[in-house]
Design an enzyme around this catalytic site. Sequence first.
Site, mmCIF file in Angstrom:
data_model
loop_
_atom_site.group_PDB
_atom_site.id
_atom_site.type_symbol
_atom_site.label_atom_id
_atom_site.label_comp_id
_atom_site.label_asym_id
_atom_site.label_seq_id
_atom_site.Cartn_x
_atom_site.Cartn_y
_atom_site.Cartn_z
ATOM 1 N N CYS A 8 0.892 -1.019 0.070
ATOM 2 C CA CYS A 8 0.156 0.081 0.080
ATOM 3 C C CYS A 8 0.932 1.076 -0.108
ATOM 4 O O CYS A 8 2.176 1.025 -0.157
ATOM 5 C CB CYS A 8 -0.927 -0.106 1.066
ATOM 6 S SG CYS A 8 -0.167 0.066 2.931
ATOM 7 N N ASN A 11 2.388 1.398 4.384
ATOM 8 C CA ASN A 11 2.626 0.065 5.214
ATOM 9 C C ASN A 11 2.264 0.250 6.535
ATOM 10 O O ASN A 11 2.915 -0.439 7.441
ATOM 11 C CB ASN A 11 4.066 -0.310 4.809
ATOM 12 C CG ASN A 11 4.383 -1.723 5.416
ATOM 13 O OD1 ASN A 11 5.354 -2.031 5.696
ATOM 14 N ND2 ASN A 11 3.254 -2.501 5.049
ATOM 15 N N CYS A 13 -1.523 0.802 7.314
ATOM 16 C CA CYS A 13 -2.799 0.282 7.318
ATOM 17 C C CYS A 13 -3.323 -0.887 6.663
ATOM 18 O O CYS A 13 -3.325 -2.088 7.290
ATOM 19 C CB CYS A 13 -4.021 1.691 7.088
ATOM 20 S SG CYS A 13 -3.624 3.052 8.072
ATOM 21 N N ARG A 14 -3.425 -0.524 5.348
ATOM 22 C CA ARG A 14 -3.942 -1.654 4.700
ATOM 23 C C ARG A 14 -3.095 -3.035 4.331
ATOM 24 O O ARG A 14 -3.420 -4.046 4.588
ATOM 25 C CB ARG A 14 -4.383 -1.179 3.052
ATOM 26 C CG ARG A 14 -5.442 -0.243 3.049
ATOM 27 C CD ARG A 14 -5.566 0.557 1.760
ATOM 28 N NE ARG A 14 -4.451 1.668 1.619
ATOM 29 C CZ ARG A 14 -4.256 2.256 0.744
ATOM 30 N NH1 ARG A 14 -5.046 2.129 -0.336
ATOM 31 N NH2 ARG A 14 -3.143 3.065 0.706
ATOM 32 N N SER A 15 -1.842 -2.663 3.835
ATOM 33 C CA SER A 15 -0.851 -3.824 3.810
ATOM 34 C C SER A 15 -0.450 -4.565 5.058
ATOM 35 O O SER A 15 -0.444 -5.998 5.049
ATOM 36 C CB SER A 15 0.290 -3.533 2.670
ATOM 37 O OG SER A 15 1.108 -2.692 3.240
ATOM 38 N N ASP A 125 -7.974 3.618 0.824
ATOM 39 C CA ASP A 125 -7.075 4.266 1.871
ATOM 40 C C ASP A 125 -7.812 4.752 2.957
ATOM 41 O O ASP A 125 -8.738 5.759 2.911
ATOM 42 C CB ASP A 125 -6.441 5.599 1.432
ATOM 43 C CG ASP A 125 -5.218 6.031 2.125
ATOM 44 O OD1 ASP A 125 -5.225 5.577 3.215
ATOM 45 O OD2 ASP A 125 -4.461 6.659 1.845
#
Length: 157
Positions: A8, A11, A13-15, A125
């Site tokens: 993401c 690095n 939150c999402r990934s 995001d």
Amino acid sequence: MIKVMFVCLGNICRSPTAQGVFSGLVKARGLDDKIFVDSSGTSNWHIGEPPDPRSVAMALERGVDLSSLRGSQVTREDFDTFDYILAMDKQNLSNLRAIAPADYTGHLDLFLRFDASSQVEEVPDPYYGGESGFIHVVDLIEAASEGLLQHIVDHKF
Ligand code: 4NP
């Protein structure tokens, strides 16, 4: 060993959420000696930092502990290592394509392509939004993780 990297922007939150959720699934299926999972960001903004506390809390509600993960930035060398490099959104995919070696033979794609039933192509995001965004992120990631694992099992072993 099949190696999978989620990417993401930050690095945090999402990934890392994808790394934790997908690792948990891999472990639950007894495939952790066959599939290695990592994550990184296209930016250098949060190198060495733990995941966002909102992501840590949301993952914990799904039984996934992200607290030991630390931020890193994707490098060209990662293309020598990883069979799957999966972006959370199109901007990150575009940034990855810009640094990918021309002869990369792995899967460089959007993560949500592995969820055939997904209504959306991107994991949005959540950083500047509220709690519902973090719930949406983990819902999308759980669904796509199932599809990704099935794809890997069908294609590699
Ligand atoms: P991520 O979310 O890409 O899912 O880790 C973000 C984290 C931090 C920032 C943006 C997005 N930031 O602007 O610092």
